[in-house]
Design a protein around this motif. Structure first.
Motif, PDB file in Angstrom:
ATOM      1  N   ARG A 101       0.834  -1.199   0.000  1.00 15.24           N
ATOM      2  CA  ARG A 101       0.000   0.000   0.000  1.00 15.24           C
ATOM      3  C   ARG A 101       0.871   1.252   0.000  1.00 15.24           C
ATOM      4  O   ARG A 101       0.577   2.220  -0.699  1.00 15.24           O
ATOM      5  CB  ARG A 101      -0.922  -0.001   1.212  1.00 15.24           C
ATOM      6  CG  ARG A 101      -2.087  -0.953   1.054  1.00 15.24           C
ATOM      7  CD  ARG A 101      -2.780  -1.187   2.371  1.00 15.24           C
ATOM      8  NE  ARG A 101      -3.916  -2.066   2.192  1.00 15.24           N
ATOM      9  CZ  ARG A 101      -5.169  -1.656   2.290  1.00 15.24           C
ATOM     10  NH1 ARG A 101      -5.438  -0.420   2.564  1.00 15.24           N
ATOM     11  NH2 ARG A 101      -6.157  -2.510   2.100  1.00 15.24           N
ATOM     12  N   VAL A 141      -2.822   5.567   2.335  1.00 19.98           N
ATOM     13  CA  VAL A 141      -2.365   4.187   2.463  1.00 19.98           C
ATOM     14  C   VAL A 141      -3.535   3.284   2.834  1.00 19.98           C
ATOM     15  O   VAL A 141      -3.680   2.185   2.312  1.00 19.98           O
ATOM     16  CB  VAL A 141      -1.257   4.080   3.536  1.00 19.98           C
ATOM     17  CG1 VAL A 141      -0.955   2.615   3.840  1.00 19.98           C
ATOM     18  CG2 VAL A 141       0.002   4.770   3.080  1.00 19.98           C
ATOM     19  N   LEU A 144      -7.854   1.984  -0.235  1.00 21.03           N
ATOM     20  CA  LEU A 144      -7.185   1.520  -1.429  1.00 21.03           C
ATOM     21  C   LEU A 144      -8.056   1.595  -2.652  1.00 21.03           C
ATOM     22  O   LEU A 144      -7.623   1.964  -3.725  1.00 21.03           O
ATOM     23  CB  LEU A 144      -6.714   0.093  -1.218  1.00 21.03           C
ATOM     24  CG  LEU A 144      -5.213  -0.038  -1.073  1.00 21.03           C
ATOM     25  CD1 LEU A 144      -4.798  -1.447  -1.379  1.00 21.03           C
ATOM     26  CD2 LEU A 144      -4.470   0.925  -1.989  1.00 21.03           C
ATOM     27  N   GLU A 154     -12.367  -3.016   4.427  1.00 22.95           N
ATOM     28  CA  GLU A 154     -10.955  -2.682   4.346  1.00 22.95           C
ATOM     29  C   GLU A 154     -10.296  -2.738   5.715  1.00 22.95           C
ATOM     30  O   GLU A 154      -9.178  -3.239   5.867  1.00 22.95           O
ATOM     31  CB  GLU A 154     -10.782  -1.278   3.750  1.00 22.95           C
ATOM     32  CG  GLU A 154     -10.881  -1.276   2.236  1.00 22.95           C
ATOM     33  CD  GLU A 154     -10.842   0.129   1.683  1.00 22.95           C
ATOM     34  OE1 GLU A 154      -9.960   0.430   0.895  1.00 22.95           O
ATOM     35  OE2 GLU A 154     -11.708   0.937   2.084  1.00 22.95           O
ATOM     36  N   CYS A 217       2.646   2.495   8.835  1.00 22.82           N
ATOM     37  CA  CYS A 217       2.960   2.812   7.449  1.00 22.82           C
ATOM     38  C   CYS A 217       3.933   3.982   7.375  1.00 22.82           C
ATOM     39  O   CYS A 217       4.219   4.505   6.315  1.00 22.82           O
ATOM     40  CB  CYS A 217       1.695   3.105   6.650  1.00 22.82           C
ATOM     41  SG  CYS A 217       0.714   4.396   7.370  1.00 22.82           S
TER      42      CYS A 217
END
Lengths: 240, 1071
Positions: A101, A141, A144, A154, A217
């Motif tokens: 991602r 991120v 998506l 998700e 992330c």
């Protein structure tokens, strides 16, 4: 003893070693000074977080990484695997899905390859991003499918590996579902069953810990410092 | 029968020895059953009816002997049955009013004879014979323990084989059948009654509350519970009453009747004995009939109520339905299963059910009792705990002497308490409190939060970083200030996980965990648990983290946790103090963190949190030392220069806490902190003002500091802060600072200039003790000045001061006596004091258990006696007063002794009083004190001796009690006051020749030396010269005469010389 956290395999030696093993960036850069200057100039116009000299360092680093990663291909940029390798070894990320991602967010033009501009721009958020920039980055991120919302499914996907020790898959799914509910209860302010950017922003502003709510992330501060120290070592050295 | 009687019958609780059966429908029913059984016994089982009881059943009867007819031998006051046992003893014997019956036959007949009063007789019999089965069958048969009873009896019975035993067995069986029957019967009875439960009672009361108040339309004037505490089962009655089924007590004031004190119990509602004199206690005895519910009861008691009630009935019931549609059905449901069980099951199981039911009910009711006790004990504890706390603080001041010090201790305690109310339980005993409290929770209905938190903790335990962070954030959304949530986290094992998280290197998890710990550590129980789980070392280590926000959170959590001694000790032991002090150094931002992380706070914030933690830690003496050693004072001084209020408060707070140590005061002076304290006194923030004033108060023991406060203009600000009296804590601190500052004369002048004295006098009334102590202390200092004394008198300060003499606060009494002593120097003020009976009050303070108060009162008495016109008369008027004073000479406190000597000096000025105290043995007591090296005591002792010489043969007596020789040695002291007093005493003593010899023999005192010593004191010099001459002469003569024998003539001669010279010295002094 288990402290309730998955052990995050961290290979400090590897990550630093990875950067160190890069050949001397100046020597291998087969780009003439003029082109480089231009490139630096154009990137610096869009990316405000770095000094020009730093941008130059990053460009050099990019080229050496590209060279090293895919000698056989044209020097277009970093493909997904190469980028993931960097994320893993340099920035200490482990989750494959999230690394993918992150790759997609770096890859603005969706050509499955990160070019030098995307590289510098992405790193600017990674390393020096303001709160707003990081907020946006993380949100990108996490959603998506591109509809601008993080949906229940998700979230489930992202959190499905977040529990361990569950005896059966069913139990695990049950636990994740509850966790998703908890998350939505916390973050879904407008109660529409999904998280919009407004929801996300509000929740994160209230509690900064939620910035990486659905998985790490962003690199940790320590990794950033190490990375900068190495990437910009020439500048640092010369300044002394 | 036994079981039924103990389990079902409702005994009143009032008496311990002779308990009586209450007249309740249930009891009546039981008695009737028993009577039926006994009456029919003689017909049904004629053989068994003849069985003679092991012991007679005895009770007091109202039956007249005349009621007995055939079959009885009736006397004037006695009745014997014709039926006798084997030994010829009658089986019924009545000797008014005692009756003894020894078999069922007689029992049956007796009941038949009693006719109308048989119920009463049966009741009396049951009451007097609490254990009838044992009496009838013997103790062995009474081991009827529920299930095994029959087996037991059979065992017993089968062992013996004679006919008596057979009968016995049969009776035993009959009795157990009766027992069973009674139980069943009472069960039916119970089930018929409308049993109230806490919910329904509560609803009723709430409902009535809504319709109560002033005005004609309301049903009641007021209705309220007697107790605010509600147990987890909904009852408000104390547990030992809950056992009797009582739910709560209500005070009801109807419009037309006096206030009613009502018991609501499971059986119904009835009037109880009302509130007793003993505060908070209720006379639980039932005083009226039982009604089925509160409304019925009140309708019966108050006409107005039933009138207004019927008016509102309709609305009322409508409302009730609307309001509690959910509450009613469960009540019915509750009752239903019981009924079902009763109708549905067989007899045997039924009985068991009943017993078990009763039992579980009992245990259930008993359980909260522990927690109830705990709450009461807890309160007691807290009041008790104050004392050790006080003691602890007091011990230190005592070390350094001055009697005024406890005032500070008081203030310190106050401040400590305020900041952390529970800190006072730093002692280990308080930890006992935890367990009973736990129990209650376990019993209580668990709130929904509990389950939610449990779920979250599950994620903390079993989730990865992401899940953990989500769970932490979600947990933070609970109201963590609420005790239920705090304890829920602990009870589901959350604390361990939260603390373990701190050991990982996931920054976000650590932050999240600390954010929660910070909140829940406001709870004293949680604080202890955190320490027990080893949370402190981890937190201390977290202080090293490069993340500032982590540092901040860790420091703040430590600030919360370190509110009790063990925690503070732990912080120090794990090196926390040094690290916390390092946090204060916000100037040096390390290069490594040039880059700002998202989660980071500012340097100032870090320093603030560090100061906050140090503030908590600085309540331990050793920690204060550690802070100083770690170089905390300069850093604190630097932070003091900032202008952020929330930074200044913990900084000043720490300083104020630490300033109790001498080292600190020196350092505070050296770091020029006073200046900044004074500056911050001008802040608008009351808390900051308070802490600054407090710090000044602590530091102003030192003269230089007092001058600094004045030089920086702090006095004016202090005086102006006196005007705002709403914030008592601050007022206490400000008056404290004024008190200490007014020890310097210059400051007193300033205060007078700022009109502070008048304001202080105004504060003598209606203030809490903490304030009073300081106000009076300040006035005591101010009154050392003539003008201020006049001022205090003119402002009417003396009456309130005298009023304060009846208090009990030790520190306050010390200061009040001192202030009054200062005022008494003024004859005009003295008149007021005398008129208000102040001297008597002072005198009675000599009986105070605290030596400081005694001493202070004795000091204050001196000027009083000096400045009262008929002092002698006044002193004599205090019955036993002189004896009291003389007995105080047996004290072992130097200050008390010195002050009492001073008082005796003044008392002895009156000849009659001197005679009295001589009779009371003042001479030997004073003589015993002579061997001291305390200069203060020496001085006053010498003065007392010199004054006591004036009566009878006291001079000689002092010699006999060996007071003279030590007195001579006083002259070696460096204190001129001691010299002066000693010279005077020796002068008096030397009028006796033997004493002269003693003085001479202890002649370490050379004439020349004496002359040198007294060069500057004209009067002393004269005296000493005179008496030395005497001494020299007497010794010379003595050496010439026969050894060991004092010529009589010499004595006379010497005396005449002395008298002459004394007269001469008097002339000299008057010239």
């Amino acid at each position: 003893m288990n402290y309730g956290i998955s052990d995050n395999p961290r290979h400090v030696g590897l990550e630093l070693g990875y950067l160190r093993t890069l050949q001397c960036v100046e020597a291998t850069l087969d780009m003439d000074q003029k082109t480089l200057k231009k490139l630096v100039e154009s990137i610096s116009n869009t990316v405000k977080n770095f000094k020009k000299s730093e941008v130059e360092c990053l460009i050099r680093l990019f080229h050496s990484l590209v060279e090293r990663a895919n000698v056989r291909l044209n020097n277009l940029g970093l493909d997904r695997n190469a980028f993931r390798a960097i994320l893993h070894s340099v920035f200490g990320m482990t989750d494959d899905m999230l690394m993918n991602r992150v790759f997609f967010v770096f890859d603005k033009d969706h050509d499955n390859c990160i070019n030098v501009k995307e590289w510098v721009k992405g790193l600017s958020v990674f390393l020096r991003g303001t709160f707003e920039e990081k907020l946006k980055f993380c949100f990108e991120v996490y959603y998506l499918n591109g509809d601008g919302y993080i949906s229940r499914e998700e979230i489930f996907d992202m959190l499905k590996n977040s529990l361990h020790q569950q005896s059966s898959e069913e139990e695990n799914d049950e636990g994740i579902k509850e966790l998703v509910d908890i998350t939505l209860k916390k973050m879904d302010y407008d109660n529409d069953g999904k998280i919009s950017f407004a929801d996300f922003e509000k929740a994160v502003r209230e509690e900064r810990l939620l910035l990486e709510a659905f998985g790490p992330c962003l690199p940790e501060a320590k990794n950033c410092i190490d990375f900068e120290a190495l990437a910009f070592r020439h500048i640092l050295n010369s300044s002394f | 029968m036994g079981v039924a009687l103990t389990r079902s019958a409702q005994w009143t609780a009032a008496g311990y020895g002779t308990r009586t059966l209450e007249i309740t429908p249930l009891n009546e029913a039981i008695l009737k059953e028993i009577m039926m059984f006994v009456e029919s016994f003689i017909y049904k089982y004629p053989q068994e009816a003849r069985y003679v009881f092991v012991e007679p059943l005895e009770w007091k009867t109202d039956l007249d002997p005349s009621a007995f007819e055939s079959g009885y031998i009736v006397g004037e006051t006695t009745v014997k049955s014709e039926e006798v046992d084997e030994n010829g003893q009658p089986l019924l014997f009545l000797s008014v009013p005692h009756i003894k019956i020894r078999n069922f036959g007689q029992l049956s007949r007796f009941l038949l004879i009693a006719k109308d009063t048989k119920l009463k007789e049966a009741q009396a019999c049951v009451e007097a014979n609490r254990d009838p089965v044992a009496k009838i069958l013997g103790l062995d048969y009474n081991t009827m323990k529920e299930d095994t009873s029959t087996v037991n009896i059979l065992d017993k019975v089968t062992k013996g084989e004679d006919s008596e035993n057979e009968i016995k067995m049969k009776i035993a069986r009959l009795l157990s059948q009766l027992d069973l029957h009674l139980l069943n019967h009472s069960l039916k009875h119970i089930s018929l009654e409308i049993s109230l439960n806490p919910t329904s009672v509560k609803n009723d009361i709430e409902m009535l509350k809504n319709f109560s108040g002033k005005g004609e339309q309301t049903v009641l004037e007021s209705i309220s519970y007697t107790s605010d505490y509600e147990f987890s089962n909904g009852c408000r009655a104390p547990p030992w009453r809950q056992i009797h089924g009582e739910i709560c007590y209500v005070l009801v004031k109807p419009h037309d009747v006096e206030t009613l004190c009502i018991t609501c119990s499971a059986e119904g509602v009835f009037l109880n004995g009302g509130k007793t004199d003993n505060e908070g206690e209720i006379n639980y005895e039932r005083k009226g009939e039982i009604y089925k519910d509160l409304v019925t009861f009140l309708k019966e008691k108050s006409e107005k109520f039933s009138e207004n009630m019927s008016k509102q009935e309709k609305r009322f019931s409508n409302k009730k339905e609307k309001k509690e549609p959910t509450n009613d059905p469960p009540e019915k449901e509750e009752a239903a299963p019981v009924q079902k069980a009763i109708t549905g099951s067989g007899k045997r199981t039924l009985e068991k059910n009943q017993i078990n039911f009763g039992k579980s009910q009992m245990t259930k009711r008993l359980e909260p009792s522990l927690s109830w006790k705990a709450t009461v004990r807890f309160k007691e504890y807290r009041s008790l705990l104050r004392d050790p706390q006080e003691e602890k603080h007091r011990r230190r001041p005592e070390r350094s002497g001055p009697p005024v010090k406890p005032g500070r201790a008081q203030l310190v305690r106050k401040s400590t308490e305020k900041i952390e109310e529970i800190v006072s339980e730093s002692s280990s005993e308080s930890e006992e409190d935890e367990e009973p409290l736990d129990r209650q929770e376990a019993n209580a209905d668990l709130p929904s939060e509990y389950w939610q938190i449990q779920k979250l903790v599950k994620y903390l335990k079993g989730g990865n970083q992401t899940a953990t962070v989500i769970a932490l954030c979600s947990m933070k959304d609970f109201n963590l200030a609420q005790e239920t949530c705090q304890l829920a986290i602990r009870d589901v094992g959350g604390l361990e996980v939260l603390i373990n998280l701190l050991d990982t290197d996931e920054v976000k998890c650590k932050i999240g965990s600390l954010k929660i710990l910070k909140e829940i550590s406001h709870n004293p129980q949680i604080r202890r648990n955190i320490v027990d789980l080893g949370g402190l070392p981890v937190m201390v280590n977290t202080l090293d983290s490069p993340h500032k926000s982590l540092k901040c959170l860790a420091a703040e959590t430590i600030a919360n946790v370190a509110k009790f001694r063990r925690a503070r000790q732990a912080v120090r032991r794990y090196g926390g103090i040094t690290k916390l002090v390092a946090l204060l150094d916000c100037g040096k931002s390390s290069a490594e963190l040039a880059q700002s992380s998202l989660y980071d706070a500012r340097d100032v914030e870090v320093a603030r949190c560090g100061a906050l933690a140090l503030w908590s830690c600085s309540k331990s003496y050793t920690n204060k030392e550690a802070i100083r050693k770690a170089g905390g004072i300069p850093l604190l001084a630097r932070l003091l220069k900032t202008s952020h209020e929330n930074m200044l408060i913990p900084v000043v707070g720490t300083l104020q806490e630490c300033a109790s140590e001498e080292n600190y005061r020196a350092a505070i002076k050296a770091e020029r902190i006073i200046e900044n304290l004074v500056k911050n006194l001008n802040s608008e923030n009351e808390q900051l003002q308070e802490h600054c004033a407090m710090a000044i108060y602590q530091c102003a023991e030192d003269k230089e500091t007092r001058d600094l406060v004045r030089l920086h203009g702090g006095l004016k600000r202090l005086a102006s802060l006196l005007d705002n009296t709403d914030n008592k804590e601050r007022l206490a601190a400000v008056t404290g600072a004024i008190w200490k500052c007014s020890i310097s004369k210059e400051n007193v002048t300033k205060f007078r200039e700022y009109k502070a004295i008048e304001t202080l006098v105004g504060l003598l009334t209606d203030q809490p003790e903490e304030v009073l102590v300081n106000v009076v202390g300040a006035l005591g200092e101010c009154c050392q000045d003539y003008e201020n004394r006049v001022l205090v008198r003119k402002c009417g300060g003396i009456p309130p001061l005298v009023n304060l003499l009846v208090g009990v606060n030790q520190a306050l009494l010390v200061n009040v006596t001192k202030a009054i002593g200062a005022c008494a120097v003024e004859p005009e003020s003295m008149m007021i004091i005398d008129r208000l009976d102040g001297v008597r009050l002072l005198w009675s303070l000599l009986k105070n258990p605290h030596p400081e108060v005694k001493a202070s009162a004795a000091w204050a008495l001196c000027p009083c006696i000096q400045n009262t016109k008929d002092a002698g008369e006044m002193v004599r008027s205090f019955v036993g007063g002189l004896e009291l004073v003389v007995n105080l000479l047996k004290s072992d406190n130097k200050e008390v002794l010195a002050s009492v000597c001073a008082a005796i000096t003044n008392i002895a000025k009156d000849q009659e009083n001197l005679a009295v105290i001589t009779d009371r043995g003042v001479v030997p007591l004073l003589s015993k004190l002579a061997n001291t090296n305390n200069d203060k005591l020496r001085r006053h002792l010498a003065e007392a001796i010199s004054h006591c010489c004036m009566w009878g043969r006291n001079r000689v007596a002092f010699g006999e009690y060996k007071a003279v020789a030590p007195l001579v040695h006083y002259l070696k002291s460096d204190d001129p006051n001691v010299h002066r007093a000693t010279a005077q005493a020796l002068y008096q003593l030397s009028e006796d020749a033997d004493n002269c010899v003693t003085i001479h023999e202890n002649g370490a005192v050379k004439r020349r030396k004496m002359e040198n010593l007294f060069e500057n004191c004209h009067l002393c010099q004269r005296k000493v010269e005179t008496h030395l001459r005497c001494v020299a002469r007497s010794a010379r003569d003595r050496s010439g005469s026969a050894a060991g024998v004092m010529p009589h003539g010499l004595h006379r001669w010497k005396c005449s010389v002395c008298t002459v010279t004394r007269r001469g010295s008097k002339d000299a002094s008057s010239q």
